[in-house]
Design an enzyme around this catalytic site. Sequence first.
Site, PDB file in Angstrom:
ATOM      1  N   HIS A 241       0.817  -1.219   0.000  1.00 50.83           N
ATOM      2  CA  HIS A 241       0.000   0.000   0.000  1.00 50.83           C
ATOM      3  C   HIS A 241       0.857   1.277   0.000  1.00 50.83           C
ATOM      4  CE1 HIS A 241      -3.143  -2.776   0.566  1.00 50.83           C
ATOM      5  NE2 HIS A 241      -3.232  -2.769   1.879  1.00 50.83           N
ATOM      6  N   TYR A 384      -4.959  19.702   1.960  1.00 50.29           N
ATOM      7  CA  TYR A 384      -4.756  21.058   2.443  1.00 50.29           C
ATOM      8  C   TYR A 384      -3.287  21.450   2.410  1.00 50.29           C
ATOM      9  CZ  TYR A 384      -4.062  18.859   7.064  1.00 50.29           C
ATOM     10  OH  TYR A 384      -3.637  18.084   8.102  1.00 50.29           O
TER      11      TYR A 384
HETATM   12  C1  BG6 Z   1      -5.274  -4.663   4.284  1.00 51.86           C
HETATM   13  C2  BG6 Z   1      -4.413  -5.194   5.400  1.00 51.86           C
HETATM   14  O1  BG6 Z   1      -4.605  -4.811   3.061  1.00 51.86           O
HETATM   15  O2  BG6 Z   1      -5.549  -3.293   4.505  1.00 51.86           O
HETATM   16  C3  BG6 Z   1      -5.071  -4.939   6.750  1.00 51.86           C
HETATM   17  O3  BG6 Z   1      -4.197  -6.577   5.215  1.00 51.86           O
HETATM   18  C4  BG6 Z   1      -5.484  -3.512   6.912  1.00 51.86           C
HETATM   19  O4  BG6 Z   1      -4.198  -5.333   7.794  1.00 51.86           O
HETATM   20  C5  BG6 Z   1      -6.260  -3.031   5.700  1.00 51.86           C
HETATM   21  O5  BG6 Z   1      -6.271  -3.407   8.075  1.00 51.86           O
HETATM   22  C6  BG6 Z   1      -6.541  -1.538   5.766  1.00 51.86           C
HETATM   23  O6  BG6 Z   1      -7.387  -1.172   4.735  1.00 51.86           O
HETATM   24  P1  BG6 Z   1      -8.327   0.098   4.874  1.00 51.86           P
HETATM   25  O7  BG6 Z   1      -8.925   0.261   3.523  1.00 51.86           O
HETATM   26  O8  BG6 Z   1      -9.307  -0.194   5.938  1.00 51.86           O
HETATM   27  O9  BG6 Z   1      -7.426   1.235   5.268  1.00 51.86           O
END
Ligand code: BG6
Length: 489
Positions: A241, A384
């Site tokens: 991510h 912002y």
């Molecule tokens: C997932 C992870 O990919 O993303 C999780 O495996 C995490 O551990 C989640 O909680 C968070 O996603 P979001 O969209 O709720 O921020």
Amino acid sequence: QNKTTLSIIVVGASGDLAKKKIFPALFALYYEDFLPEHFTVFGYARSKMTDGELRNMISQTLTCRIDKRENCNDKMEQFLQRCFYHSGQYGSEENFKELDDKLKEKETGKLANRLFYLSIPPDIFVAAVKSASCLAASQFGWTRVIVEKPFGRDSESSRELTASLKKYLIEEQIFRIDHYLGKELVENLSVLRFSNLVFEPLWSRQYIRNVQLIFSEDFGTEGRGGYFDSYGIIRDIMQNHLLQILALFAMETPVSLDAEDIRNEKVKVLRSMRTLQVDDIVIGQYKGHSKGGKTYPSYTDDPQVPNNSLTPTFAAAAMFIDNSRWDSVPFLLKAGKALHSKGAEIRVQFRHVPGNLYRRNFGTDLDKNTNELVIRVQPNEAIYLKINNKIPGLGMRLDRSNLNLLYSTKYTKEIPDAYERLLLDAISGERRLFIRSDELDAAWALFTPVLKELEEKHVAPELYPYGSRGPVGAHYLAAKYNVRWGDLS
Ligand code: BG6
């Protein structure tokens, strides 16, 4: 008949992700008329269930858009009538063949498209793909397969996984999902940068001091300890991510908005990055305590987590892109569970104004008065810009104010869930927001050595109290590069 049918098959239909995200996203697409006329949804999982039971299960998590409640129940009923279930083992050719027969019964048109969503643990991924001949590309329409992370646990296992999948599927069929790419503000990053003259010229080492990518959750692993313990926060959040956001943030202008052009640029950034060093990462793990009559658990209290687990639930890392645009600019990544707040933000801290005329008004702490652009991915989506401003009055006093674009006040439309966008893209064959295998390879290459070293040396994570701001070590790491973490707003 001349019609085209679409079958969406959710493999792992009784799992959490399917219930909480995939089915609700499909319903939202249906509700908004984004699904084709002739579609069916099939759930596939090991548990025994009738179609009715599946419908009942799904109906618990479907929600209506707040602005249009009137015909929601009818729409929900119509959607549920298109949902079916087939129970089967993930490694059983026979069970998948039965599914194939059921699909064929519904596929009465000229073209039959199939979208599989593999929402199953990685260890049974390949077995499912191998057994499910109904996944093979068909001549009578397309067959696409969405796969969920984790895509392996290091470079080697990820390559093996890719190679095994490619025995049965071609790369064009594989849609590797990273749901952060489907989030509205992540999608907006390129718009912000490339269609506003005021940002792109500043987007380099010349004006930017550091960039922070922060992910924070205010709850622990709750119920997911088993999965989490064998992956940890670096593999769960950082390698995918946060790194994906970084790549989009830092890439050069793509030749076009075409998926391949964008992904080519992302790969270049990832390949220009310096492999993460063990001195540039701090790991932590939350520990329980009692406060105000409430007891907060330790990570190792999770029944699925061994008592002596060294798995990090927090990590902070300093990364660098060795290219001419970003040379020496620290990109600080921070991800943690059981912290004091919940949110995800990109914070861009700009350099000082050289020879600032108002230096005297700032006091000694110049750091506090540099411009900062904050892109709040969630919650309360906002963009912002912190600027210095004169406090109205006869004197000359300055303060920091925000030029603020708060989505909830500017836009009335509800922001779609990331899974809606990604499912719709997969149905339309748009690959821009999915991870190509070379991107994945480049991403693992950055983290694999450090993961190996931490694990081989049994490096103990720094303990931090549940609900705190995380290990102190994260501040020392930032200080090493003259950076102060921004606090989630
Ligand atoms: C997932 C992870 O990919 O993303 C999780 O495996 C995490 O551990 C989640 O909680 C968070 O996603 P979001 O969209 O709720 O921020």
